[in-house]
Design a protein around this motif. Structure first.
Motif, PDB file in Angstrom:
ATOM      1  N   ARG A 121       0.823  -1.215   0.000  1.00  0.00           N
ATOM      2  CA  ARG A 121       0.000   0.000   0.000  1.00  0.00           C
ATOM      3  C   ARG A 121       0.849   1.254   0.000  1.00  0.00           C
ATOM      4  O   ARG A 121       0.465   2.268  -0.574  1.00  0.00           O
ATOM      5  CB  ARG A 121      -0.941  -0.001   1.204  1.00  0.00           C
ATOM      6  N   ALA A 180       4.093  -0.576   4.206  1.00  0.00           N
ATOM      7  CA  ALA A 180       2.740  -0.807   4.718  1.00  0.00           C
ATOM      8  C   ALA A 180       2.016  -1.662   3.688  1.00  0.00           C
ATOM      9  O   ALA A 180       1.994  -1.321   2.506  1.00  0.00           O
ATOM     10  CB  ALA A 180       2.008   0.508   4.939  1.00  0.00           C
ATOM     11  N   SER A 181       1.442  -2.760   4.135  1.00  0.00           N
ATOM     12  CA  SER A 181       0.794  -3.669   3.196  1.00  0.00           C
ATOM     13  C   SER A 181      -0.621  -3.976   3.646  1.00  0.00           C
ATOM     14  O   SER A 181      -1.078  -3.501   4.683  1.00  0.00           O
ATOM     15  CB  SER A 181       1.596  -4.968   3.068  1.00  0.00           C
ATOM     16  N   ARG A 192       0.010  -4.803   8.815  1.00  0.00           N
ATOM     17  CA  ARG A 192       1.280  -4.669   9.525  1.00  0.00           C
ATOM     18  C   ARG A 192       2.152  -3.623   8.862  1.00  0.00           C
ATOM     19  O   ARG A 192       2.057  -3.379   7.662  1.00  0.00           O
ATOM     20  CB  ARG A 192       2.039  -5.993   9.519  1.00  0.00           C
ATOM     21  N   ILE A 193       3.010  -3.043   9.667  1.00  0.00           N
ATOM     22  CA  ILE A 193       4.046  -2.161   9.158  1.00  0.00           C
ATOM     23  C   ILE A 193       5.360  -2.930   9.334  1.00  0.00           C
ATOM     24  O   ILE A 193       5.616  -3.497  10.391  1.00  0.00           O
ATOM     25  CB  ILE A 193       4.052  -0.812   9.897  1.00  0.00           C
ATOM     26  N   GLN A 250       8.695  -5.777  12.675  1.00  0.00           N
ATOM     27  CA  GLN A 250       7.326  -5.897  12.165  1.00  0.00           C
ATOM     28  C   GLN A 250       6.363  -5.584  13.287  1.00  0.00           C
ATOM     29  O   GLN A 250       6.521  -6.080  14.391  1.00  0.00           O
ATOM     30  CB  GLN A 250       7.130  -7.319  11.664  1.00  0.00           C
ATOM     31  N   GLY A 271      -2.520   2.402   6.735  1.00  0.00           N
ATOM     32  CA  GLY A 271      -1.638   1.740   5.776  1.00  0.00           C
ATOM     33  C   GLY A 271      -1.633   2.420   4.429  1.00  0.00           C
ATOM     34  O   GLY A 271      -0.718   2.232   3.635  1.00  0.00           O
ATOM     35  N   LEU A 289       1.675   7.017   4.461  1.00  0.00           N
ATOM     36  CA  LEU A 289       2.858   6.762   5.252  1.00  0.00           C
ATOM     37  C   LEU A 289       3.740   7.994   5.195  1.00  0.00           C
ATOM     38  O   LEU A 289       3.930   8.583   4.134  1.00  0.00           O
ATOM     39  CB  LEU A 289       3.591   5.556   4.663  1.00  0.00           C
ATOM     40  N   ILE A 299       1.598   6.428  10.217  1.00  0.00           N
ATOM     41  CA  ILE A 299       0.838   5.640   9.258  1.00  0.00           C
ATOM     42  C   ILE A 299      -0.629   6.003   9.437  1.00  0.00           C
ATOM     43  O   ILE A 299      -1.103   6.119  10.558  1.00  0.00           O
ATOM     44  CB  ILE A 299       1.111   4.134   9.465  1.00  0.00           C
TER      45      ILE A 299
END
Length: 191
Positions: free
Chosen positions: A92, A110-111, A115-116, A133, A147, A150, A161
Motif C-alpha cells: 500500500r 505498509a501492506s 502490519r508495518i 514488524q 496503511g 505513510l 501511518i
C-alpha cells in the motif's frame, strides 16, 4: 439410537474416532498450495530513492503491486535491476528513512496484511531482510485501517501511518545498546 430407520453413525464413538484419524492422515499427505503469478506486474505503484546497499550509493526501490525491486544506475547511465523480491501481499505504501548517525537507509512498507514492516537490504545475501514488524489493524485494504498513507520524520525519529478515514498511528524509532533499530508501541494520533 435410530436415525431414519437405521442406526446413526454419529452415536458410535469408535466410528467417529477412526474417521477423524483417517482425515488427519489425509491432511498430512495433502499438498500445500501457494499462489504465484507467472507474469509479474509491470506497473510501478511506488518509487523511492535512497542509499540502501552502501553509503553514497544512489539507488531506487520500486514497488510493483506485490514485488519490491532494487534498481541502481551503472556507469553508462542505464538502470540495472539488482534485486526483485516477492512480498506475498499488496504493497500500500513504502517510504525510506535513515536513523540519526546511520549511513544507510531502511524501508518502511505498509501492506494489506495490517502490519508495518521495516526492511533492510543485505548485500551478502542479496535480499531484503525484515528488521522489525508491528501489527496495527485488520487485514485487507479497508478505508478505516491505516496503511494507505505513510510519512517519516526527515531526521528518522518517527513514522506515521494513516488510514483514509480517521485513524493515524505514530511509531517512535530509536536504537538500543547494541545499535539495533527499536520501535515504540503505536501512539494514537487521531482525534
Amino acid at each position: 439410537v435410530v436415525y431414519r430407520g437405521r442406526p446413526s453413525p454419529l452415536t458410535d464413538s469408535s466410528v467417529a474416532v477412526s474417521s477423524c484419524r483417517a482425515l488427519q492422515k489425509v491432511a498430512h499427505k495433502m499438498p500445500k498450495l501457494y499462489q504465484l503469478t507467472l507474469q509479474r506486474s509491470a506497473a510501478i505503484t511506488h518509487a523511492v530513492y535512497g542509499n540502501f546497499s552502501a553509503p553514497k550509493a544512489q539507488e531506487i526501490i520500486c514497488s510493483r503491486y506485490k514485488t519490491l525491486e532494487l534498481l541502481r544506475p551503472d556507469d553508462s547511465g542505464k538502470v540495472q535491476s539488482i534485486l526483485s523480491q516477492e512480498i506475498f501481499g499488496v504493497i500500500r505504501a513504502i517510504y525510506p528513512f535513515r536513523l540519526t548517525g546511520a549511513s544507510r537507509d531502511y524501508i518502511v512498507v505498509a501492506s494489506d496484511s495490517g502490519r508495518i514492516v521495516i526492511l533492510e537490504y543485505d548485500g551478502a545475501k542479496n535480499m531484503f531482510e525484515k528488521v522489525h514488524q508491528e501489527t496495527f489493524g485488520k487485514t485487507g485494504c479497508r478505508r478505516i485501517v491505516p496503511g494507505q498513507y505513510l510519512s517519516v520524520d526527515p531526521k528518522g525519529r518517527a513514522v506515521m501511518i494513516g488510514a483514509i478515514e480517521k485513524q493515524k498511528f505514530v511509531y517512535i524509532l530509536n536504537r538500543d545498546s547494541a545499535a539495533r533499530l527499536t520501535i515504540s508501541s503505536p501512539l494514537e494520533a487521531h482525534k
